[in-house]
Design an enzyme around this catalytic site. Sequence first.
Site, PDB file in Angstrom:
ATOM      1  N   ARG A  89       0.941  -1.173   0.059  1.00 24.19           N
ATOM      2  CA  ARG A  89       0.119  -0.127   0.038  1.00 24.19           C
ATOM      3  C   ARG A  89       0.800   1.246  -0.073  1.00 24.19           C
ATOM      4  NH1 ARG A  89      -2.547  -0.543   4.573  1.00 24.19           N
ATOM      5  NH2 ARG A  89      -1.502   1.215   5.922  1.00 24.19           N
ATOM      6  N   LYS A 120     -10.551  11.765  13.534  1.00 24.11           N
ATOM      7  CA  LYS A 120     -10.554  11.407  12.001  1.00 24.11           C
ATOM      8  C   LYS A 120     -11.691  11.925  11.455  1.00 24.11           C
ATOM      9  CE  LYS A 120      -7.032   7.754  11.578  1.00 24.11           C
ATOM     10  NZ  LYS A 120      -6.754   6.324  11.172  1.00 24.11           N
ATOM     11  N   GLU A 165       4.541   1.094  18.053  1.00 25.86           N
ATOM     12  CA  GLU A 165       3.428   1.906  18.342  1.00 25.86           C
ATOM     13  C   GLU A 165       2.563   1.686  19.347  1.00 25.86           C
ATOM     14  OE1 GLU A 165      -0.175   3.123  14.890  1.00 25.86           O
ATOM     15  OE2 GLU A 165      -0.404   1.035  15.830  1.00 25.86           O
TER      16      GLU A 165
END
Length: 227
Positions: A83, A139, A166
């Site tokens: 991606r 978002k 993360e």
Amino acid sequence: MTTEDADREITRWASGHPLPEPFRDISEELSHFLLVYKFGLAEIGTKISILAEELTHRGRHNPIEHVSPRLKTTSSITTKAQRIGCPLTLDDLRKRIRDIAGIRIVCSFVSDVYTVADMLTRQPDVTLLQTKDYVAKPKPNGYRSLHLIVEVPVFLSERVVHVPVEVQLRTAAMDFWASLEHKIHYKYDPAVPGALREELAAAAEDAARLDRRMERLHREIHGPRRV
């Protein structure tokens, strides 16, 4: 994939089980590559456990409700690499994909999200590489969470490796919403009906209002909190 799943999968690769096609010629290197991320995840997990236990022992508010570690599967790594246009070599994956190891920390209140993030990143062997604050700026679909990329040293037998991990921090309400949103996207991928998208966005606002109300009630009952 949890760290226990990672152990099983690494063992399968070492035993000659089929790997995704891009990695079949480098199974031994891949096994060690992911093992290092597992160690990095364990380092962060230990730090979080120590913070939670210390705060509880001192009789202070423990902001951590629960913790969920995960290690990306090879198929997930491959999908993300394709991606973002990342070549499927271990060096490129190491440089460009920094969420191979991840840990989710669910907190009681929105203020706890930032408190835990601060406690973690103030530790001298934790280097903060990146912050994405989707709590302050959600978002478009309503997703809220604080994302950090941190780096920790892992001491191997012959060298020290700095491993990115993360860290996602969110409240229980944010976590419930994200879980529901994931299930809906999985069912309707790639196109979620418009009406459902609107309902999800409305539910995200409801969750945010609940977080604000619960924190306000907690402050009214207990006064300003020390962590």
